[in-house]
Design a protein around this motif. Structure first.
Motif, PDB file in Angstrom:
ATOM      1  N   THR A 162     152.790  77.154 -32.752  1.00  0.00           N
ATOM      2  CA  THR A 162     152.037  76.343 -31.783  1.00  0.00           C
ATOM      3  C   THR A 162     150.645  75.957 -32.258  1.00  0.00           C
ATOM      4  O   THR A 162     149.882  75.371 -31.489  1.00  0.00           O
ATOM      5  CB  THR A 162     151.882  77.108 -30.455  1.00  0.00           C
ATOM      6  OG1 THR A 162     151.211  78.354 -30.714  1.00  0.00           O
ATOM      7  CG2 THR A 162     153.241  77.395 -29.824  1.00  0.00           C
ATOM      8  N   GLY A 163     150.283  76.261 -33.501  1.00  0.00           N
ATOM      9  CA  GLY A 163     148.931  75.998 -33.973  1.00  0.00           C
ATOM     10  C   GLY A 163     148.579  74.521 -34.019  1.00  0.00           C
ATOM     11  O   GLY A 163     149.445  73.651 -34.105  1.00  0.00           O
ATOM     12  N   SER A 164     147.281  74.256 -33.998  1.00  0.00           N
ATOM     13  CA  SER A 164     146.781  72.880 -34.007  1.00  0.00           C
ATOM     14  C   SER A 164     146.321  72.423 -35.385  1.00  0.00           C
ATOM     15  O   SER A 164     146.026  71.243 -35.580  1.00  0.00           O
ATOM     16  CB  SER A 164     145.600  72.761 -33.025  1.00  0.00           C
ATOM     17  OG  SER A 164     144.559  73.679 -33.385  1.00  0.00           O
ATOM     18  N   SER A 165     146.270  73.325 -36.367  1.00  0.00           N
ATOM     19  CA  SER A 165     145.720  72.990 -37.683  1.00  0.00           C
ATOM     20  C   SER A 165     146.554  71.921 -38.397  1.00  0.00           C
ATOM     21  O   SER A 165     147.777  72.060 -38.524  1.00  0.00           O
ATOM     22  CB  SER A 165     145.665  74.249 -38.555  1.00  0.00           C
ATOM     23  OG  SER A 165     145.366  73.904 -39.902  1.00  0.00           O
ATOM     24  N   PRO A 166     145.885  70.878 -38.908  1.00  0.00           N
ATOM     25  CA  PRO A 166     146.620  69.865 -39.687  1.00  0.00           C
ATOM     26  C   PRO A 166     147.126  70.406 -41.020  1.00  0.00           C
ATOM     27  O   PRO A 166     148.000  69.804 -41.638  1.00  0.00           O
ATOM     28  CB  PRO A 166     145.588  68.756 -39.884  1.00  0.00           C
ATOM     29  CG  PRO A 166     144.257  69.422 -39.714  1.00  0.00           C
ATOM     30  CD  PRO A 166     144.469  70.515 -38.724  1.00  0.00           C
ATOM     31  N   GLU A 167     146.593  71.549 -41.460  1.00  0.00           N
ATOM     32  CA  GLU A 167     147.079  72.156 -42.700  1.00  0.00           C
ATOM     33  C   GLU A 167     148.454  72.802 -42.515  1.00  0.00           C
ATOM     34  O   GLU A 167     149.176  73.029 -43.493  1.00  0.00           O
ATOM     35  CB  GLU A 167     146.097  73.219 -43.193  1.00  0.00           C
ATOM     36  CG  GLU A 167     144.741  72.694 -43.604  1.00  0.00           C
ATOM     37  CD  GLU A 167     143.835  73.809 -44.070  1.00  0.00           C
ATOM     38  OE1 GLU A 167     143.910  74.159 -45.254  1.00  0.00           O
ATOM     39  OE2 GLU A 167     143.065  74.337 -43.228  1.00  0.00           O
ATOM     40  N   VAL A 168     148.794  73.088 -41.284  1.00  0.00           N
ATOM     41  CA  VAL A 168     150.066  73.756 -40.989  1.00  0.00           C
ATOM     42  C   VAL A 168     151.093  72.783 -40.414  1.00  0.00           C
ATOM     43  O   VAL A 168     152.267  72.823 -40.774  1.00  0.00           O
ATOM     44  CB  VAL A 168     149.850  74.934 -40.014  1.00  0.00           C
ATOM     45  CG1 VAL A 168     151.187  75.528 -39.565  1.00  0.00           C
ATOM     46  CG2 VAL A 168     148.979  75.996 -40.660  1.00  0.00           C
ATOM     47  N   ASP A 169     150.647  71.889 -39.520  1.00  0.00           N
ATOM     48  CA  ASP A 169     151.578  71.050 -38.765  1.00  0.00           C
ATOM     49  C   ASP A 169     152.653  71.934 -38.144  1.00  0.00           C
ATOM     50  O   ASP A 169     153.822  71.936 -38.551  1.00  0.00           O
ATOM     51  CB  ASP A 169     152.210  69.977 -39.647  1.00  0.00           C
ATOM     52  CG  ASP A 169     151.316  68.769 -39.842  1.00  0.00           C
ATOM     53  OD1 ASP A 169     150.396  68.580 -39.017  1.00  0.00           O
ATOM     54  OD2 ASP A 169     151.512  68.022 -40.807  1.00  0.00           O
ATOM     55  N   SER A 170     152.247  72.665 -37.138  1.00  0.00           N
ATOM     56  CA  SER A 170     153.123  73.645 -36.504  1.00  0.00           C
ATOM     57  C   SER A 170     154.385  73.001 -35.940  1.00  0.00           C
ATOM     58  O   SER A 170     154.499  71.764 -35.844  1.00  0.00           O
ATOM     59  CB  SER A 170     152.372  74.350 -35.375  1.00  0.00           C
ATOM     60  OG  SER A 170     152.115  73.434 -34.307  1.00  0.00           O
ATOM     61  N   LEU A 171     155.317  73.849 -35.556  1.00  0.00           N
ATOM     62  CA  LEU A 171     156.554  73.373 -34.950  1.00  0.00           C
ATOM     63  C   LEU A 171     156.251  72.494 -33.738  1.00  0.00           C
ATOM     64  O   LEU A 171     156.846  71.426 -33.568  1.00  0.00           O
ATOM     65  CB  LEU A 171     157.416  74.567 -34.533  1.00  0.00           C
ATOM     66  CG  LEU A 171     158.695  74.244 -33.759  1.00  0.00           C
ATOM     67  CD1 LEU A 171     159.652  73.414 -34.605  1.00  0.00           C
ATOM     68  CD2 LEU A 171     159.367  75.532 -33.288  1.00  0.00           C
ATOM     69  N   ALA A 172     155.309  72.930 -32.898  1.00  0.00           N
ATOM     70  CA  ALA A 172     154.961  72.150 -31.708  1.00  0.00           C
ATOM     71  C   ALA A 172     154.401  70.785 -32.081  1.00  0.00           C
ATOM     72  O   ALA A 172     154.760  69.769 -31.474  1.00  0.00           O
ATOM     73  CB  ALA A 172     153.964  72.928 -30.850  1.00  0.00           C
ATOM     74  N   VAL A 173     153.533  70.741 -33.072  1.00  0.00           N
ATOM     75  CA  VAL A 173     152.949  69.467 -33.496  1.00  0.00           C
ATOM     76  C   VAL A 173     154.017  68.543 -34.072  1.00  0.00           C
ATOM     77  O   VAL A 173     154.056  67.340 -33.794  1.00  0.00           O
ATOM     78  CB  VAL A 173     151.824  69.707 -34.523  1.00  0.00           C
ATOM     79  CG1 VAL A 173     151.397  68.402 -35.188  1.00  0.00           C
ATOM     80  CG2 VAL A 173     150.625  70.373 -33.852  1.00  0.00           C
ATOM     81  N   ARG A 174     154.910  69.091 -34.866  1.00  0.00           N
ATOM     82  CA  ARG A 174     155.974  68.273 -35.469  1.00  0.00           C
ATOM     83  C   ARG A 174     156.918  67.719 -34.416  1.00  0.00           C
ATOM     84  O   ARG A 174     157.440  66.612 -34.551  1.00  0.00           O
ATOM     85  CB  ARG A 174     156.757  69.107 -36.489  1.00  0.00           C
ATOM     86  CG  ARG A 174     155.927  69.514 -37.697  1.00  0.00           C
ATOM     87  CD  ARG A 174     156.672  70.526 -38.567  1.00  0.00           C
ATOM     88  NE  ARG A 174     155.776  71.179 -39.516  1.00  0.00           N
ATOM     89  CZ  ARG A 174     155.879  71.106 -40.846  1.00  0.00           C
ATOM     90  NH1 ARG A 174     156.856  70.400 -41.387  1.00  0.00           N
ATOM     91  NH2 ARG A 174     155.024  71.737 -41.622  1.00  0.00           N
ATOM     92  N   LEU A 175     157.167  68.492 -33.363  1.00  0.00           N
ATOM     93  CA  LEU A 175     158.095  68.051 -32.324  1.00  0.00           C
ATOM     94  C   LEU A 175     157.445  67.135 -31.295  1.00  0.00           C
ATOM     95  O   LEU A 175     158.057  66.163 -30.833  1.00  0.00           O
ATOM     96  CB  LEU A 175     158.684  69.266 -31.601  1.00  0.00           C
ATOM     97  CG  LEU A 175     159.668  70.141 -32.376  1.00  0.00           C
ATOM     98  CD1 LEU A 175     159.997  71.385 -31.573  1.00  0.00           C
ATOM     99  CD2 LEU A 175     160.943  69.369 -32.714  1.00  0.00           C
TER     100      LEU A 175
END
Length: 292
Positions: A80-93
């Motif tokens: 669920t992270g917000s970091s653009p370095e990770v692009d979390s599952l939540a951000v990708r979805l």
């Protein structure tokens, strides 16, 4: 009499032809000319684009030691992270803006399977369309091998957590990540002096204690932890498989070969920011895969 019999046979022939015609129509589904394409296929059970995400689990899902020593860093969480370095599952979805409003992290550093039902109940209160689960490492990371969670208790805890979710949300989807290969993490991190000093503070003692010891007792201890992790992963996979709206990663996280770039440079055991990004990739591939 002969004329009457002929008329009777004629009537029976007509009736027989009619019966055959009706039977043939029924065998063809009523209208034998109707193409198969006209039949509406059943809706798929799995939705690869859920509209909200909740995460439950332990320190990995909290981003522990990814940003600073012995501290949570949920902004780099794979789930669920917000970091653009990770692009979390939540951000990708969901996209970055929607993920900020429609994702929640209920994981707790140090949590074990016994804690999962409570986390699941808190997550269910948000009514998420997808719940991401990663738990079990702390059940193996105990003060000693004998203190590890028994497999039967681990199974009962996961089944209880799934029942808790299903009672509140029968149609929410669940993604279950496997437990990382703790023995590989030991083999990677033991080459770093700083990491071994941090391990002495109590990081996974059943696997990481006496990190340089290679005697028979040490090897046996680490092998026992490795076997228990394999048993836990089997439980996660089996319990998930019984639920039509649950997907496990098929052992992908456990199989991932964390290198030094994917490990925290504070403890050389938890995932780094780059490691969190790799976990997010695995989760996204599983969630968005074609119906299985």
């Amino acid at each position: 009499m002969r004329s009457r019999r002929r008329r009777t046979r004629a009537v029976l022939s007509v009736l027989a032809a009619a019966v055959v015609g009706v039977a043939g129509c029924d065998a063809a589904g009523g209208d034998s000319s109707a193409p198969e394409a006209r039949r509406t296929p059943p809706a798929p059970v799995w939705d690869p684009s859920p509209g909200s995400v909740a995460a439950v689990g332990d320190s990995i899902t909290r981003g522990f030691d990814a940003c600073s020593v012995l501290s949570d860093c949920p902004e780099v969480s794979w789930a669920t992270g917000s970091s653009p370095e990770v692009d979390s599952l939540a951000v990708r979805l969901l996209g970055r803006a929607k993920a900020a409003e429609r994702s929640w992290n209920y994981a707790v550093t140090g949590a074990r399977m016994a804690d999962l039902p409570g986390q699941m109940a808190r997550a269910a209160a948000r009514r998420p369309e997808l719940v991401a689960v990663m738990v079990g490492a702390n059940d193996a990371c105990r003060a000693s091998v004998s203190a590890m969670t028994p497999v039967a208790d681990f199974r009962a805890g996961f089944e209880d957590a799934m029942r808790t979710l299903r009672k509140a949300l029968p149609k929410s989807q669940v993604y279950v990540a496997s437990i990382p290969d703790l023995k590989r993490l030991w083999s990677q991190g033991r080459t770093n002096p700083l990491g071994k000093q941090v391990w002495k503070l109590g990081v996974c003692p059943s696997m990481l204690g006496d990190a340089d010891a290679l005697d028979a007792a040490a090897v046996q201890r680490r092998d026992a932890v490795e076997r228990r992790v394999a048993q836990y992963n089997a439980v996660l996979r089996e319990v998930c498989a019984r639920d039509r709206r649950c997907r496990s990663d098929g052992g992908a996280v456990h199989a991932f070969r964390f290198g030094t770039e994917q490990l925290s440079h504070w403890d050389w055991f938890h995932p780094s920011v780059d490691g969190q990004a790799r976990l997010a990739e695995i989760a996204y591939r599983t969630v968005t895969a074609e119906e299985r």
